[in-house]
Motif scaffolding. Sequence first.
Motif, mmCIF file in Angstrom:
data_model
loop_
_atom_site.group_PDB
_atom_site.id
_atom_site.type_symbol
_atom_site.label_atom_id
_atom_site.label_comp_id
_atom_site.label_asym_id
_atom_site.label_seq_id
_atom_site.Cartn_x
_atom_site.Cartn_y
_atom_site.Cartn_z
ATOM 1 N N GLU A 27 0.837 -1.183 0.000
ATOM 2 C CA GLU A 27 0.000 0.000 0.000
ATOM 3 C C GLU A 27 0.876 1.239 0.000
ATOM 4 O OE1 GLU A 27 -2.959 0.140 3.060
ATOM 5 O OE2 GLU A 27 -3.220 -2.024 3.003
ATOM 6 N N ALA A 66 0.744 5.929 4.273
ATOM 7 C CA ALA A 66 -0.435 6.672 4.716
ATOM 8 C C ALA A 66 -0.262 8.179 4.541
ATOM 9 C CB ALA A 66 -0.740 6.335 6.171
ATOM 10 N N ALA A 99 -1.188 9.234 0.936
ATOM 11 C CA ALA A 99 -2.506 8.929 0.393
ATOM 12 C C ALA A 99 -3.179 10.253 0.030
ATOM 13 C CB ALA A 99 -3.326 8.150 1.414
ATOM 14 N N ARG A 124 -4.890 12.232 2.808
ATOM 15 C CA ARG A 124 -3.943 12.783 3.791
ATOM 16 C C ARG A 124 -3.200 13.999 3.233
ATOM 17 N NH1 ARG A 124 -3.540 11.319 9.044
ATOM 18 N NH2 ARG A 124 -1.317 11.554 8.860
#
Length: 188
Positions: free
Chosen positions: A110, A113, A116, A119
Amino acid sequence: MAGEGFRSALEQADDRIVAGRAMDGDVAAFAVLVRRYTPMMRAYTQRMLNASADVDDIVQETFVTAWQRFSELDDPGKVKSWLMRIVSRKAVDRIRALRPVLDVDDIEQEAPAHSAPARVVEARAGIEALGAALQELPAAQRECWVLREMGGYSYEEIAEELEISVSTARGLLARARKFMIVRMEAWR
Protein backbone atom coordinates in the motif's frame (compact mmCIF):
# COMPACT_ATOMS: atom_id res chain seq x y z
CA MET A 1 55.49 -46.52 21.41
CA ALA A 2 57.59 -43.79 19.80
CA GLY A 3 54.58 -42.80 17.66
CA GLU A 4 52.47 -42.23 20.78
CA GLY A 5 55.12 -39.96 22.30
CA PHE A 6 55.27 -37.93 19.09
CA ARG A 7 51.47 -37.66 18.98
CA SER A 8 51.36 -36.58 22.64
CA ALA A 9 54.08 -33.97 22.01
CA LEU A 10 52.14 -32.70 19.01
CA GLU A 11 48.95 -32.47 21.13
CA GLN A 12 50.86 -30.36 23.68
CA ALA A 13 52.54 -28.09 21.10
CA ASP A 14 51.35 -24.54 20.60
CA ASP A 15 49.31 -23.48 17.57
CA ARG A 16 52.28 -22.03 15.69
CA ILE A 17 54.08 -25.39 15.63
CA VAL A 18 51.00 -27.53 14.95
CA ALA A 19 49.66 -25.23 12.21
CA GLY A 20 53.12 -24.90 10.69
CA ARG A 21 53.43 -28.69 10.41
CA ALA A 22 49.87 -28.94 9.01
CA MET A 23 50.77 -26.29 6.42
CA ASP A 24 53.64 -28.54 5.37
CA GLY A 25 51.15 -31.36 4.76
CA ASP A 26 51.38 -33.19 8.09
CA VAL A 27 48.00 -34.94 8.43
CA ALA A 28 48.59 -35.80 12.11
CA ALA A 29 49.16 -32.12 12.91
CA PHE A 30 46.01 -31.19 11.03
CA ALA A 31 44.10 -33.81 13.05
CA VAL A 32 45.33 -32.10 16.23
CA LEU A 33 43.86 -28.80 15.00
CA VAL A 34 40.58 -30.53 14.20
CA ARG A 35 40.38 -32.02 17.70
CA ARG A 36 41.50 -28.78 19.32
CA TYR A 37 39.05 -26.42 17.62
CA THR A 38 36.01 -28.50 16.66
CA PRO A 39 34.20 -27.97 20.02
CA MET A 40 34.62 -24.18 19.87
CA MET A 41 33.64 -24.02 16.20
CA ARG A 42 30.57 -26.21 16.81
CA ALA A 43 29.45 -24.02 19.74
CA TYR A 44 29.90 -20.87 17.68
CA THR A 45 28.02 -22.31 14.69
CA GLN A 46 25.20 -23.56 16.91
CA ARG A 47 24.70 -20.05 18.24
CA MET A 48 24.77 -18.60 14.74
CA LEU A 49 22.30 -21.11 13.31
CA ASN A 50 20.13 -21.64 16.38
CA ALA A 51 21.24 -25.27 16.85
CA SER A 52 20.55 -26.20 13.24
CA ALA A 53 21.30 -29.66 11.88
CA ASP A 54 23.81 -27.98 9.56
CA VAL A 55 26.33 -27.32 12.35
CA ASP A 56 28.51 -30.39 11.77
CA ASP A 57 28.43 -29.88 8.00
CA ILE A 58 29.63 -26.31 8.34
CA VAL A 59 32.44 -27.26 10.72
CA GLN A 60 33.51 -30.05 8.38
CA GLU A 61 33.39 -27.71 5.36
CA THR A 62 35.52 -25.25 7.34
CA PHE A 63 38.26 -27.82 7.88
CA VAL A 64 38.14 -28.88 4.23
CA THR A 65 38.52 -25.24 3.20
CA ALA A 66 41.31 -24.71 5.72
CA TRP A 67 43.24 -27.73 4.41
CA GLN A 68 42.89 -26.44 0.85
CA ARG A 69 43.86 -22.87 1.72
CA PHE A 70 46.63 -23.29 4.26
CA SER A 71 48.92 -21.34 1.95
CA GLU A 72 46.79 -18.23 2.67
CA LEU A 73 47.53 -18.38 6.41
CA ASP A 74 50.19 -15.73 7.00
CA ASP A 75 50.95 -16.48 10.64
CA PRO A 76 50.55 -20.09 11.87
CA GLY A 77 50.23 -18.72 15.42
CA LYS A 78 46.92 -17.14 14.41
CA VAL A 79 45.34 -20.35 13.12
CA LYS A 80 42.53 -20.14 15.68
CA SER A 81 41.26 -16.75 14.49
CA TRP A 82 41.77 -17.81 10.87
CA LEU A 83 39.62 -20.92 11.39
CA MET A 84 36.98 -18.87 13.19
CA ARG A 85 36.79 -16.41 10.29
CA ILE A 86 36.27 -19.30 7.88
CA VAL A 87 33.57 -20.93 10.01
CA SER A 88 31.88 -17.57 10.52
CA ARG A 89 31.74 -16.93 6.76
CA LYS A 90 30.39 -20.42 6.13
CA ALA A 91 27.69 -19.96 8.80
CA VAL A 92 26.67 -16.60 7.36
CA ASP A 93 26.56 -18.12 3.87
CA ARG A 94 24.29 -20.88 5.19
CA ILE A 95 22.01 -18.34 6.87
CA ARG A 96 21.76 -16.40 3.62
CA ALA A 97 21.02 -19.57 1.68
CA LEU A 98 18.24 -20.54 4.08
CA ARG A 99 16.63 -17.11 4.10
CA PRO A 100 13.50 -17.03 1.97
CA VAL A 101 13.83 -14.95 -1.15
CA LEU A 102 10.88 -12.76 -2.00
CA ASP A 103 10.34 -11.33 -5.45
CA VAL A 104 9.52 -7.64 -5.17
CA ASP A 105 6.99 -7.97 -7.97
CA ASP A 106 5.01 -10.50 -5.90
CA ILE A 107 4.45 -8.07 -3.05
CA GLU A 108 1.62 -5.59 -3.21
CA GLN A 109 2.40 -2.72 -0.96
CA GLU A 110 0.00 0.00 0.00
CA ALA A 111 1.03 3.57 -0.50
CA PRO A 112 2.39 5.15 2.68
CA ALA A 113 -0.43 6.67 4.72
CA HIS A 114 1.18 10.11 4.63
CA SER A 115 1.07 10.17 0.81
CA ALA A 116 -2.51 8.93 0.39
CA PRO A 117 -4.56 11.56 -1.50
CA ALA A 118 -6.90 12.27 1.42
CA ARG A 119 -3.94 12.78 3.79
CA VAL A 120 -2.16 15.07 1.32
CA VAL A 121 -5.29 17.24 0.93
CA GLU A 122 -5.77 17.35 4.70
CA ALA A 123 -2.14 18.30 5.31
CA ARG A 124 -2.27 21.06 2.70
CA ALA A 125 -5.48 22.45 4.19
CA GLY A 126 -3.87 22.42 7.65
CA ILE A 127 -0.83 24.28 6.34
CA GLU A 128 -3.09 26.87 4.67
CA ALA A 129 -5.05 27.33 7.91
CA LEU A 130 -1.81 27.75 9.85
CA GLY A 131 -0.59 30.34 7.35
CA ALA A 132 -3.86 32.25 7.58
CA ALA A 133 -3.77 32.18 11.39
CA LEU A 134 -0.19 33.44 11.43
CA GLN A 135 -1.15 36.33 9.14
CA GLU A 136 -3.79 37.41 11.70
CA LEU A 137 -1.15 37.75 14.43
CA PRO A 138 0.52 41.11 15.04
CA ALA A 139 3.99 41.14 13.40
CA ALA A 140 5.98 40.96 16.67
CA GLN A 141 3.95 37.97 17.95
CA ARG A 142 4.21 36.24 14.58
CA GLU A 143 8.00 36.69 14.52
CA CYS A 144 8.35 35.31 18.07
CA TRP A 145 6.10 32.33 17.31
CA VAL A 146 7.88 31.44 14.06
CA LEU A 147 11.35 31.75 15.62
CA ARG A 148 10.37 29.58 18.60
CA GLU A 149 8.02 26.99 17.10
CA MET A 150 9.51 26.62 13.65
CA GLY A 151 13.08 27.76 14.17
CA GLY A 152 13.63 26.18 17.58
CA TYR A 153 15.13 29.38 18.99
CA SER A 154 15.48 29.83 22.76
CA TYR A 155 13.90 32.85 24.48
CA GLU A 156 17.33 34.45 24.70
CA GLU A 157 17.99 33.91 20.99
CA ILE A 158 14.58 35.37 20.08
CA ALA A 159 15.28 38.43 22.25
CA GLU A 160 18.66 38.90 20.62
CA GLU A 161 17.31 38.38 17.08
CA LEU A 162 14.42 40.84 17.52
CA GLU A 163 16.42 43.22 19.76
CA ILE A 164 13.91 43.01 22.60
CA SER A 165 14.16 41.89 26.23
CA VAL A 166 13.73 38.24 27.17
CA SER A 167 10.62 39.05 29.22
CA THR A 168 9.09 40.85 26.21
CA ALA A 169 9.87 37.84 24.02
CA ARG A 170 8.16 35.55 26.58
CA GLY A 171 5.09 37.77 26.72
CA LEU A 172 4.77 38.07 22.94
CA LEU A 173 5.21 34.33 22.55
CA ALA A 174 2.62 33.55 25.26
CA ARG A 175 0.02 35.76 23.54
CA ALA A 176 0.85 34.27 20.13
CA ARG A 177 0.54 30.71 21.45
CA LYS A 178 -2.80 31.45 23.11
CA PHE A 179 -4.16 32.89 19.86
CA MET A 180 -2.82 29.98 17.76
CA ILE A 181 -4.32 27.37 20.13
CA VAL A 182 -7.76 28.97 19.85
CA ARG A 183 -7.48 29.57 16.09
CA MET A 184 -6.16 26.07 15.23
CA GLU A 185 -8.52 24.16 17.59
CA ALA A 186 -10.30 22.53 14.63
CA TRP A 187 -6.97 21.02 13.45
CA ARG A 188 -6.13 19.17 16.66
